[in-house]
Design an enzyme around this catalytic site. Sequence first.
Site, PDB file in Angstrom:
ATOM      1  N   ASP A  14       1.252   3.189   0.134  1.00  0.00           N
ATOM      2  CA  ASP A  14       1.021   2.765   1.351  1.00  0.00           C
ATOM      3  C   ASP A  14       0.831   0.820   1.003  1.00  0.00           C
ATOM      4  O   ASP A  14       1.420   0.676  -0.272  1.00  0.00           O
ATOM      5  CB  ASP A  14      -0.668   2.836   1.942  1.00  0.00           C
ATOM      6  N   SER A  15       1.403   0.084   2.634  1.00  0.00           N
ATOM      7  CA  SER A  15       1.290  -1.319   1.984  1.00  0.00           C
ATOM      8  C   SER A  15      -0.148  -1.463   1.091  1.00  0.00           C
ATOM      9  O   SER A  15       0.062  -2.695   0.986  1.00  0.00           O
ATOM     10  CB  SER A  15       1.250  -1.494   3.428  1.00  0.00           C
ATOM     11  N   CYS A  77       2.128   5.547   5.893  1.00  0.00           N
ATOM     12  CA  CYS A  77       1.582   4.242   6.163  1.00  0.00           C
ATOM     13  C   CYS A  77       2.851   4.353   7.565  1.00  0.00           C
ATOM     14  O   CYS A  77       4.230   4.634   7.068  1.00  0.00           O
ATOM     15  CB  CYS A  77       2.514   3.213   4.986  1.00  0.00           C
ATOM     16  N   GLU A 162      -9.925  -4.682   6.821  1.00  0.00           N
ATOM     17  CA  GLU A 162     -10.135  -5.288   5.968  1.00  0.00           C
ATOM     18  C   GLU A 162     -10.615  -6.116   5.975  1.00  0.00           C
ATOM     19  O   GLU A 162     -11.145  -7.271   4.898  1.00  0.00           O
ATOM     20  CB  GLU A 162      -8.579  -5.790   5.528  1.00  0.00           C
ATOM     21  N   CYS A 196      -1.435   4.502  12.238  1.00  0.00           N
ATOM     22  CA  CYS A 196      -1.726   3.657  11.263  1.00  0.00           C
ATOM     23  C   CYS A 196      -3.228   4.334  10.495  1.00  0.00           C
ATOM     24  O   CYS A 196      -3.817   4.587  11.404  1.00  0.00           O
ATOM     25  CB  CYS A 196      -2.493   2.573  12.310  1.00  0.00           C
ATOM     26  N   HIS A 198      -4.653   2.868   8.849  1.00  0.00           N
ATOM     27  CA  HIS A 198      -6.500   1.993   8.819  1.00  0.00           C
ATOM     28  C   HIS A 198      -6.934   3.003   9.741  1.00  0.00           C
ATOM     29  O   HIS A 198      -8.856   2.662  10.346  1.00  0.00           O
ATOM     30  CB  HIS A 198      -6.351   0.596   9.471  1.00  0.00           C
TER      31      HIS A 198
HETATM   32  N1  DGL Z   1      -1.074   1.173   6.472  1.00  0.00           N
HETATM   33  C1  DGL Z   1      -0.258   0.714   7.353  1.00  0.00           C
HETATM   34  C2  DGL Z   1       0.374   1.670   8.606  1.00  0.00           C
HETATM   35  O1  DGL Z   1      -0.328   2.787   8.898  1.00  0.00           O
HETATM   36  C3  DGL Z   1      -1.240  -0.791   8.610  1.00  0.00           C
HETATM   37  C4  DGL Z   1      -1.285  -1.257   7.363  1.00  0.00           C
HETATM   38  C5  DGL Z   1      -0.612  -2.690   7.456  1.00  0.00           C
HETATM   39  O2  DGL Z   1       0.006  -2.626   8.218  1.00  0.00           O
HETATM   40  O3  DGL Z   1       0.486  -3.151   6.309  1.00  0.00           O
HETATM   41  O4  DGL Z   1       1.088   1.673   9.494  1.00  0.00           O
END
Ligand code: DGL
Length: 277
Positions: A14-15, A77, A162, A196, A198
Site C-alpha cells: 500500500d502507499s 491500494c 492520518e 479507498c 482508508h
Molecule cells: N491507499 C490509498 C487508496 O486506497 C489511499 C491513500 C493514498 O492516497 O495514498 O487509494
Amino acid sequence: MSSKSSIGPIGIFDSGYGGLTILNAIRNRLPQYDYLYLGDNARAPYGPRSFNIVYRFTLEAVKYLFEQGCNLVILACNTASAKALRTIQQNDLPNIDPSKRVLGVIRPTVEKIGEISKTGNIGILGTAGTVQSQSYDIEIEKLHPSFKVFSQSCPLWVPLVENLEAHNEGADYFVEKYINQLLTQSSDIDSIILGCTHYPILIDKIKKFTPQHINIVEQGGIVADSLADYLSRHPEMDIRCSKNGECTYLTTEDEDKFNNMASVFLNEQINSKHINL
Ligand code: DGL
C-alpha cells in the site's frame, strides 16, 4: 531473483497505512499464511499523484517484494490498483518473472457488486487518482454492462484519518459533504463502494450520513475471499506461499511513526522495519 520453486510470504503493498485494513481482513480469513506488508509512507499519499509516478513507485515496491521472496503480491491500494496494476501485469511481469503474480483490489470488488446491487446504480468514493482513472467505471462496464456508475473523490478523507481526526466531530462536515455530492448525482444509487483503503476507518460517520437502504461496501472481506478463492484455484501458487502464520511490516518512513499510526488500523502493537525503495 528467487527461483520458481522457492516459497515466500504473500506481499501486501500500500502507499501507506490504508492497506492494513485489507491485511487485517486477509489475515482473519487466511491466518496460516505468511505476509510481508510494505507501506510506502515516505511517498504517500498516492491519491493526488499522476499516473506515471504511481506506476513507477508501485513497480519499485513490487520488485522489492519479489526480491524479498514474495511470489504473489496484492496491491492493497485502490490508487495503485487503478493506475499501475494493468501495466505491471501486462508489460513488466513477463520480463521480471512470468511465474509471479500481482493482484489488485478493484476487480474483486467489482465482481462482488453484481451480487449486492439491485438497481445497478453504483456509487464510488475514492481518491482523486482512483476516480480520475475511471478504473471502476471500466471494470463495471466489462462485468455489468447495464450498470450505471456515479463517482465522487473525497480528497480530505485520507488526511482526516492520518491526522487522527476520523472519530472527531470536525470530520462530520467533510464526510457529509462528499456523500451528499455523490448522492445528488442519482437518487437510484443503492450501493456505495468505499474505493479507498482508508475509508473503513471512517465507517461510523459514513453510515451516519448515508440513508439506511444504501449498501456500504467495504473491500477487506471481499479481497480476502477473493484471495482465498484464487489460492484454491491455483495450487501451483499456493504451494509457493509459506505458511507459518507470520506477518512482517516494512515502511519507507520512520519505524516508530509507522508503529504508532498502525495501531489506528490494527488492534495490535507491531514492530516495523525501515527500508528504502
Ligand atoms: N491507499 C490509498 C487508496 O486506497 C489511499 C491513500 C493514498 O492516497 O495514498 O487509494
